[in-house]
Design a protein around this motif. Sequence first.
Motif, PDB file in Angstrom:
ATOM      1  N   ASP A  69       0.849  -1.144  -0.169  1.00  0.00           N
ATOM      2  CA  ASP A  69       0.097   0.101  -0.043  1.00  0.00           C
ATOM      3  C   ASP A  69       0.755   1.156  -0.023  1.00  0.00           C
ATOM      4  OD1 ASP A  69      -2.288  -1.363  -0.010  1.00  0.00           O
ATOM      5  OD2 ASP A  69      -2.950  -1.341   2.033  1.00  0.00           O
ATOM      6  N   GLU A  70       1.863   1.242   1.022  1.00  0.00           N
ATOM      7  CA  GLU A  70       2.677   2.457   0.875  1.00  0.00           C
ATOM      8  C   GLU A  70       3.269   2.765  -0.402  1.00  0.00           C
ATOM      9  OE1 GLU A  70       6.349   4.494   3.597  1.00  0.00           O
ATOM     10  OE2 GLU A  70       6.077   2.505   3.406  1.00  0.00           O
ATOM     11  N   LEU A  71       3.908   1.835  -0.871  1.00  0.00           N
ATOM     12  CA  LEU A  71       4.673   2.131  -2.180  1.00  0.00           C
ATOM     13  C   LEU A  71       3.511   2.651  -3.568  1.00  0.00           C
ATOM     14  CD1 LEU A  71       7.359   2.131  -3.946  1.00  0.00           C
ATOM     15  CD2 LEU A  71       6.743  -0.308  -4.502  1.00  0.00           C
ATOM     16  N   LEU A  72       2.395   1.598  -3.523  1.00  0.00           N
ATOM     17  CA  LEU A  72       1.520   2.028  -4.515  1.00  0.00           C
ATOM     18  C   LEU A  72       1.007   3.474  -4.420  1.00  0.00           C
ATOM     19  CD1 LEU A  72      -0.558  -1.142  -4.468  1.00  0.00           C
ATOM     20  CD2 LEU A  72       1.244  -0.325  -5.921  1.00  0.00           C
ATOM     21  N   GLU A  73       0.716   4.201  -3.048  1.00  0.00           N
ATOM     22  CA  GLU A  73       0.367   5.407  -2.793  1.00  0.00           C
ATOM     23  C   GLU A  73       1.262   6.443  -3.242  1.00  0.00           C
ATOM     24  OE1 GLU A  73      -0.512   5.578   1.273  1.00  0.00           O
ATOM     25  OE2 GLU A  73      -2.356   4.271   1.288  1.00  0.00           O
ATOM     26  N   ALA A  74       2.681   6.318  -3.070  1.00  0.00           N
ATOM     27  CA  ALA A  74       3.798   7.081  -3.226  1.00  0.00           C
ATOM     28  C   ALA A  74       3.861   7.047  -4.870  1.00  0.00           C
ATOM     29  CB  ALA A  74       4.930   6.544  -2.701  1.00  0.00           C
ATOM     30  N   VAL A  75       3.789   5.897  -5.549  1.00  0.00           N
ATOM     31  CA  VAL A  75       3.698   6.126  -7.018  1.00  0.00           C
ATOM     32  C   VAL A  75       2.228   6.795  -7.410  1.00  0.00           C
ATOM     33  CG1 VAL A  75       3.379   4.512  -8.966  1.00  0.00           C
ATOM     34  CG2 VAL A  75       4.981   3.875  -7.293  1.00  0.00           C
ATOM     35  N   ASP A  76       1.410   6.670  -7.070  1.00  0.00           N
ATOM     36  CA  ASP A  76      -0.056   7.383  -7.528  1.00  0.00           C
ATOM     37  C   ASP A  76       0.361   8.601  -7.239  1.00  0.00           C
ATOM     38  OD1 ASP A  76      -1.421   5.259  -8.331  1.00  0.00           O
ATOM     39  OD2 ASP A  76      -2.463   4.740  -6.319  1.00  0.00           O
TER      40      ASP A  76
END
Length: 246
Positions: A69-76
């Motif tokens: 989740d954390e990485l996906l949010e950063a990429v978004d």
Amino acid sequence: MPDTHARFSPSAANRRIHCPPSLLLEEQFEEGESVYAAEGTAGHALAEHLIRKHLNQRTTRPTSEYYKDELLEAVDEYVSFVIGEIEDAKRECQSPVLLVEQRIDASEYVDGCFGTADMVIITDKVAHVIDLKLGKGVEVHAEENPQLMIYGLGVLHMAEALYDIETVRMTIFQPRRDNVSTYTISKEELLKWADGVLAPTAQLAAKGEGEYKAGDHCQFCKVKAKCRKRAEYNLELARYDFEMPS
């Protein structure tokens, strides 16, 4: 995404410019990829896919064990920022050039120097280079950042036949640090830096010459644990902290 590395890479340019002999020293060590680097590579691959999808380019969604989740949010966050810049460019220019994960060649100034710019947006007079940093540690700034300045030089060389670029804008987007840093430099100033700083420093580095110097640029140096200058630098920092009044 490319899997080869330049000898004098843009990502290590800050270290080379401040400590030219570090190039030959670090070449004695094998290349290795940390968990953090692997996660960053996965994040960049996903960002590339999402931006290409927005541009209606052919792409396949990557998979990775690092997609939490954390990485996906950063990429978004990064992708949303880039899409905003793309739409702004379309309003300013009839046919902007939009390049995702673009290989940049700066061998005109440094023999064999190349790297990959995460996003390049070229309008009539402005070239915008955007760099995604997914690290959680040190905050990175765009101002006079050698990596982005080298990318800017490569973009100027690549686009000079079609565009009369006057200004290079460089942005570092660091979502896990809530950091967006932008620096703008004129074409003339950038070329002056290339001739006066980058090219002569690269020549010293290639021969293992120049002055050893320690500082913040040592963070990712492979020989920092054995470097005398680094030890002296750390000792001086410790002495300064001890002598500071409480």
